[in-house]
Design an enzyme around this catalytic site. Structure first.
Site, PDB file in Angstrom:
ATOM      1  N   ASP A   1      23.728 -17.829 -49.042  1.00  0.00           N
ATOM      2  CA  ASP A   1      23.599 -19.368 -48.713  1.00  0.00           C
ATOM      3  C   ASP A   1      24.802 -19.977 -49.442  1.00  0.00           C
ATOM      4  OD1 ASP A   1      22.561 -18.870 -51.484  1.00  0.00           O
ATOM      5  OD2 ASP A   1      20.677 -19.820 -51.020  1.00  0.00           O
TER       6      ASP A   1
ATOM      7  N   ASP B   1       7.772 -18.687 -46.708  1.00  0.00           N
ATOM      8  CA  ASP B   1       6.508 -18.905 -47.693  1.00  0.00           C
ATOM      9  C   ASP B   1       6.449 -20.021 -48.359  1.00  0.00           C
ATOM     10  OD1 ASP B   1       8.939 -18.523 -49.051  1.00  0.00           O
ATOM     11  OD2 ASP B   1       8.043 -17.247 -50.842  1.00  0.00           O
TER      12      ASP B   1
END
Length: 635
Positions: free
Chosen positions: A387, A275
């Protein structure tokens, strides 16, 4: 890392080899000189600024009229010389441009304080498609500074500059690179990014493969433009449909596929959100940086705020692991900074100082295959903290993370997302697991942090969020078995739990259940208390005794502090998205029940946490193995 038993991500025993090192063709393009963005919402001043006179800026060229000056001392115009000097083996960069007309081209430079100087310049006269070359040594930028191209014409002169390239000497071989895009019911957004890559020859030439891991029910392949973009990308596109395993499962699929189809460990995998508004030159910049890095490193792109395209989210960030605080700007980092504005001292918002990042978000992040070989795959976290955990794990094995300035994508602004959502469960649970694996894991400190959060949530009448915290701690204490299915059942369960709490639901401001719209007036918050502990005790006593100052009122999201919301029987709080409101109503039974449950589970964490920590450490090799992900992918 000596003394550590690292899981090894072995390649699949069979499969077509798609990734092999290849010989460079001439000099290596480190970045392109662009003069307009990938979409009209992006200001051209992010690429080059007209500081005098008139100029026409297009994507790949600029034309200066007489008596004009254009500077490339901008976010996308600057070459991050400090980072190239620190992390790569390149010693010089060349600026190449095709020039027509008359004028002056000069190579500007800065230092860590932003003081400017000129390192090379060339006057052109009567040029017709002439290639001009300027050079700058990468030798005086260790602590900070950048290079950029300035253009200038005098009266009667016009100048056209195009095909601007920043180049360095190529390495002996070029690393193969694959992009992996994780998508879940954002088919239109994902398709736009595939189309952006297909339309940009330079970035596409840099890539050997593009993987799309589609985990949704509204599939990208169902869109009208998919057939054409698949044709445009040809054999580079690999479209994969798989179970929904969150961001961790989607991104890891790219690592899994590269591992199964590579003839070399010197390969790269570039994670990219579905996105984002993509600046395709990011692909060129991070792959070139990785190709010339002295040692394998994780190279992250920066995030720009999509709703405010001139804003940089953060220059570089780290996490305070033991107190569960991600997204902390490192010292001297820009944070939510207007890149076309100035700082408090009136200086332009430019990231002059070189920064060391703790981790980089996976909106755009390049991971060398050597890292995967050494430390294994990401944990099956579903999403949130995957992450950070991976970067901190990599650092323990000698692979730092570099957040590269000028390599940016636009992503939805984080502060426009409400904290009180189901994904907060994964944020909390995974942050505790990460702390257990990569921090001192001071359980007394962690217990105080969680108890303080719980008290604030209860005073703020966020009972669903309190239940979310409790469930996150409970599931951490279940041990690594909670990660066995990749988070699928946990996602369903936390949504079911939260559905029982009315304040977790968003309503239109003109259609709030049981409350007449005209009865809701704004009641603003007092400033932050100077004696917070005393105020906290008073608010707890008032709540326990059922005392309140206001029966009903509306509260803006930026004033929805615990010390203010605790004064209400019912507070209608604006949602962070600004698209509706949440209704928080005092419920004594829920408050006491959640307080008891929360205190009990946090006390369990303090007592049992060390044993559970060892369970996670023992389970790491198996959880991060290729075999585990193969099982999760149902292959």
């Amino acid at each position: 890392m000596p003394g550590k038993a690292a899981p090894v991500a072995e390649a699949a025993p069979a499969g077509q080899t798609r990734f092999a090192e290849h010989a460079p063709e001439g000099r290596l393009t480190a970045q392109r000189g662009l003069y307009a963005g990938p979409a009209p919402i992006v200001s051209k001043d992010m690429y080059a600024e007209v500081v005098q006179g008139n100029a026409q800026r297009e994507r790949g060229s600029v034309v200066l009229e007489p008596s004009a000056k254009v500077t490339g001392n901008t976010y996308f115009g600057r070459f991050p010389a400090s980072y190239w000097q620190r992390w790569t083996t390149a010693t010089e960069v060349k600026l190449e441009a095709v020039v027509t007309g008359d004028g002056l081209l000069s190579l500007g430079a800065s230092d860590m304080l932003g003081d400017a100087r000129v390192v090379d310049a060339q006057q052109v006269s009567g040029a017709k498609g002439v290639k001009v070359e300027l050079a700058g040594k990468l030798d005086k930028f260790y602590d900070g500074g950048a290079l950029w191209l300035d253009l200038e014409t005098e009266g009667g002169q016009t100048l056209r500059v195009e095909q601007v390239r920043w180049t360095v000497d190529a390495p002996e071989t070029i690393r193969p690179t694959a992009v992996t895009i994780c998508t879940m019911n954002r088919a239109d957004d994902c398709l736009k990014n595939l189309q952006a890559l297909a339309a940009d020859v330079s970035s596409l030439d840099t890539l050997d493969a593009i993987y799309v891991a589609d985990q949704g029910t509204d599939l990208v392949e169902s869109r009208e433009g998919f057939e054409q973009v698949a044709k445009d990308l040809g054999e580079k596109l690999h479209y994969i449909k798989q179970p929904n395993l969150g961001g961790a499962g989607g991104f890891t699929r790219g690592l899994y596929e590269v591992a199964g189809h590579t003839a070399t460990e010197h390969a790269n995998v570039l994670f990219m959100d579905d996105d984002v508004l993509l600046e395709p030159d990011l692909v060129v910049r991070v792959t070139a940086f990785s190709n010339r890095s002295a040692n394998p490193i994780i190279v992250g792109g920066q995030m720009l705020n999509l709703l405010h395209p001139n804003q940089l989210h953060v220059g570089a960030e780290y996490a305070r692991l033991n107190t569960l605080e991600p997204g902390q700007p490192v010292q001297h980092s820009l944070s939510t900074a207007d890149l076309l504005g100035v700082d408090e001292e009136g200086n332009p918002n430019r990231q002059e100082r070189r920064l060391d990042a703790g981790y980089n978000g996976w909106w755009s992040c390049l991971i060398p295959y050597e890292v995967v070989k050494a430390i294994g795959y990401p944990l099956p976290f579903f999403f949130q903290w995957d992450d950070a955990e991976y970067s901190y794990r990599a650092r323990e094995y000698g692979f730092p993370t570099v957040t590269l300035p000028g390599a940016g994508v636009w992503h939805a602004d984080f502060h426009w997302k409400d904290w009180d959502e189901w994904h907060r469960y994964f944020n909390l649970r995974n942050s505790i697991i990460t702390a257990a694996l990569h921090s001192p894991f001071n359980l007394n400190l962690l217990s105080r942090v969680l108890m303080a959060q719980l008290v604030r949530y209860l005073l703020g009448m966020q009972y669903g969020l309190s239940a979310t915290l409790i469930k996150a701690v409970e599931d951490f204490l279940e041990g690594p078995e909670v990660l066995r299915d990749g988070g699928v059942e946990a996602m369903k369960e936390i949504r079911r739990i939260r559905d029982a709490y009315p304040e977790t639901k968003r309503h239109k401001a003109t259609d709030v259940p049981g409350i007449a719209s005209n009865d809701i007036g704004i009641i603003n918050s007092a400033p932050r208390p100077s004696m917070q502990r005393l105020v906290l005790i008073k608010r707890i006593l008032d709540k326990a005794l059922g005392r309140s100052r206001f029966g009903l009122g509306a509260v803006p999201i930026d004033e929805a502090h615990w010390w203010h919301i605790a004064l209400f029987d019912t507070a209608v709080v604006t949602d962070a998205s600004q698209e509706g409101v949440r209704v928080r109503s005092y419920d004594k039974v829920k408050m006491f029940d959640l307080a008891k449950r929360g205190a009990k589970v946090i006390n369990r964490l303090r007592k049992e946490g060390a044993d559970v920590q060892e369970q996670y450490k023992r389970a790491m090799p198996e959880l991060t193995s290729r075999e585990n992900w193969k099982r999760l992918y149902e292959l």
